[in-house]
Every structure is written in structure tokens, then in C-alpha cells.
Design a protein around this motif. Sequence first.
Motif, PDB file in Angstrom:
ATOM      1  N   ASP A   1       0.366  -0.841   0.197  1.00 15.36           N
ATOM      2  CA  ASP A   1       0.231  -0.094   0.138  1.00 15.36           C
ATOM      3  C   ASP A   1       0.690   1.895   0.258  1.00 15.36           C
ATOM      4  O   ASP A   1       1.519   1.451   0.819  1.00 15.36           O
ATOM      5  CB  ASP A   1      -0.904   0.491   1.114  1.00 15.36           C
ATOM      6  N   LEU A   2       0.887   2.453  -1.008  1.00 15.06           N
ATOM      7  CA  LEU A   2       1.072   3.125  -0.968  1.00 15.06           C
ATOM      8  C   LEU A   2       0.522   4.425  -0.667  1.00 15.06           C
ATOM      9  O   LEU A   2      -0.746   4.715  -1.467  1.00 15.06           O
ATOM     10  CB  LEU A   2       1.608   3.660  -2.046  1.00 15.06           C
ATOM     11  N   VAL A   3       0.962   4.878   0.868  1.00 13.35           N
ATOM     12  CA  VAL A   3       0.707   6.237   1.445  1.00 13.35           C
ATOM     13  C   VAL A   3       0.892   7.439   1.230  1.00 13.35           C
ATOM     14  O   VAL A   3       2.424   7.026   1.524  1.00 13.35           O
ATOM     15  CB  VAL A   3       0.634   5.576   2.900  1.00 13.35           C
ATOM     16  N   ILE A   4       0.364   8.029   0.911  1.00 12.10           N
ATOM     17  CA  ILE A   4       0.975   9.403   0.882  1.00 12.10           C
ATOM     18  C   ILE A   4       0.208  10.758   1.065  1.00 12.10           C
ATOM     19  O   ILE A   4      -1.111  10.545   1.699  1.00 12.10           O
ATOM     20  CB  ILE A   4       0.858  10.268  -0.845  1.00 12.10           C
ATOM     21  N   GLU A   5       1.175  11.390   1.786  1.00 15.32           N
ATOM     22  CA  GLU A   5       0.333  13.148   2.448  1.00 15.32           C
ATOM     23  C   GLU A   5       1.426  13.736   1.854  1.00 15.32           C
ATOM     24  O   GLU A   5       2.244  14.171   1.902  1.00 15.32           O
ATOM     25  CB  GLU A   5       1.063  12.492   3.566  1.00 15.32           C
ATOM     26  N   ILE A   6       0.402  15.018   1.526  1.00 17.71           N
ATOM     27  CA  ILE A   6       0.985  16.731   1.982  1.00 17.71           C
ATOM     28  C   ILE A   6       1.041  16.860   3.296  1.00 17.71           C
ATOM     29  O   ILE A   6      -0.450  16.913   3.275  1.00 17.71           O
ATOM     30  CB  ILE A   6       0.502  16.955   0.273  1.00 17.71           C
ATOM     31  N   ALA A   7       1.297  17.932   3.387  1.00 21.51           N
ATOM     32  CA  ALA A   7       1.378  18.789   4.887  1.00 21.51           C
ATOM     33  C   ALA A   7       1.930  20.112   4.287  1.00 21.51           C
ATOM     34  O   ALA A   7       2.761  20.567   3.633  1.00 21.51           O
ATOM     35  CB  ALA A   7       2.001  17.991   6.056  1.00 21.51           C
ATOM     36  N   LYS A   8       1.338  20.940   5.318  1.00 24.31           N
ATOM     37  CA  LYS A   8       1.683  22.527   5.422  1.00 24.31           C
ATOM     38  C   LYS A   8       1.845  23.063   7.274  1.00 24.31           C
ATOM     39  O   LYS A   8       1.039  22.783   7.266  1.00 24.31           O
ATOM     40  CB  LYS A   8       1.395  23.465   4.454  1.00 24.31           C
ATOM     41  N   ASP A   9       3.116  23.572   7.206  1.00 18.32           N
ATOM     42  CA  ASP A   9       3.610  23.515   8.271  1.00 18.32           C
ATOM     43  C   ASP A   9       2.957  22.480   9.351  1.00 18.32           C
ATOM     44  O   ASP A   9       1.796  22.877  10.472  1.00 18.32           O
ATOM     45  CB  ASP A   9       2.774  25.141   8.890  1.00 18.32           C
ATOM     46  N   ARG A  10       2.859  21.721   8.926  1.00 23.28           N
ATOM     47  CA  ARG A  10       3.226  20.473   9.835  1.00 23.28           C
ATOM     48  C   ARG A  10       1.149  18.969  10.279  1.00 23.28           C
ATOM     49  O   ARG A  10       0.423  18.746  10.690  1.00 23.28           O
ATOM     50  CB  ARG A  10       3.287  20.587  11.139  1.00 23.28           C
ATOM     51  N   ALA A  11       0.617  20.659   9.003  1.00 24.71           N
ATOM     52  CA  ALA A  11      -1.180  19.610   9.267  1.00 24.71           C
ATOM     53  C   ALA A  11      -1.581  19.375   7.936  1.00 24.71           C
ATOM     54  O   ALA A  11      -0.478  20.130   6.394  1.00 24.71           O
ATOM     55  CB  ALA A  11      -2.270  21.199   8.786  1.00 24.71           C
ATOM     56  N   ARG A  12      -1.489  18.213   7.477  1.00 25.34           N
ATOM     57  CA  ARG A  12      -1.781  17.926   6.898  1.00 25.34           C
ATOM     58  C   ARG A  12      -2.937  17.813   6.096  1.00 25.34           C
ATOM     59  O   ARG A  12      -4.083  18.478   6.271  1.00 25.34           O
ATOM     60  CB  ARG A  12      -2.483  15.999   7.841  1.00 25.34           C
ATOM     61  N   LEU A  13      -2.888  18.021   4.472  1.00 27.28           N
ATOM     62  CA  LEU A  13      -4.269  18.594   3.441  1.00 27.28           C
ATOM     63  C   LEU A  13      -4.132  17.950   2.225  1.00 27.28           C
ATOM     64  O   LEU A  13      -5.355  17.424   2.236  1.00 27.28           O
ATOM     65  CB  LEU A  13      -3.624  19.732   3.195  1.00 27.28           C
ATOM     66  N   PHE A  14      -3.550  16.778   2.764  1.00 28.60           N
ATOM     67  CA  PHE A  14      -3.934  15.631   1.668  1.00 28.60           C
ATOM     68  C   PHE A  14      -3.409  13.583   2.497  1.00 28.60           C
ATOM     69  O   PHE A  14      -2.382  14.189   3.243  1.00 28.60           O
ATOM     70  CB  PHE A  14      -3.195  15.377   0.233  1.00 28.60           C
ATOM     71  N   ARG A  15      -4.401  13.032   1.881  1.00 29.28           N
ATOM     72  CA  ARG A  15      -3.738  11.943   2.607  1.00 29.28           C
ATOM     73  C   ARG A  15      -4.427  10.962   1.572  1.00 29.28           C
ATOM     74  O   ARG A  15      -5.630  11.242   1.010  1.00 29.28           O
ATOM     75  CB  ARG A  15      -3.676  11.433   3.676  1.00 29.28           C
TER      76      ARG A  15
END
Length: 120
Positions: free
Chosen positions: A98-112
Motif C-alpha cells: 500500500d502506497l500512502v502519500i501525505e501532503i502537509a504545510k506547517d505540520r498540518a496534513r492537507l492530503f492523504r
Amino acid sequence: LEVESSYKAGLAFSRETADARAQDARNWKVDARILPRGEGALIEVAALDSAARPLAGFEVSAKLVHPTDRRRDRVVPLREDIPGIYRGNTEGQPGRWDLVIEIAKDRARLFRSKSRVQLR
């Protein structure tokens, strides 16, 4: 399923639901590719906002999660090579992951996202 605290589990579910709605509202386009590289693989994540502009300067992470053995999970460090393109190498063992991708800005997750992939 047993949980330590049904109250905490309910709060976590509510938070995940709100995060998913916020993610959908952003209308980002995030694509990932896995390219064989010698004994491993290159993971490439391309991220665009709703106006098709690169998502530059974000914290993007990838993790390969083994479906049956958590001891085999591995974090793949990604770096931004060009605006909106994040790449990282991993020593890949063939099989399903399973490929898990996360995108964050200033430690706040915005995408998963979580996708089943096949490494060869």
C-alpha cells in the motif's frame, strides 16, 4: 474490533471525516508513479492545485506499507526536485504494497491517499 476508548475512536473518526471533506473541497490533483531503479524503485509524486498550479514548498511524504507484516513497512523520504514534483528512492522488495502519500504545510496534513501497488 476492540478499541481502548470508544469515545476517542469516535472523535478520531469524526476528525478523519472532516479532513476527507476538506481534502475533496481543495480539488487537488495528485499522481504517483513508481519506476524500477536497479534493486529498488523511484517514487515520484506530482501535485497540482485546483487551478493546475504546482503545489510547491509542501511537505510530501510516502510510505510503503506491507499489507500483512508491519515490520516490512518503510518510509520513503521525498524531496522537491522541481516545483510540485517530489521524488525519493527506496529499496523495494517485489510484491504488493500500500502506497500512502501525505501532503502537509506547517505540520498540518492537507492530503492523504492510500493505493495498492505492485513492485516488480
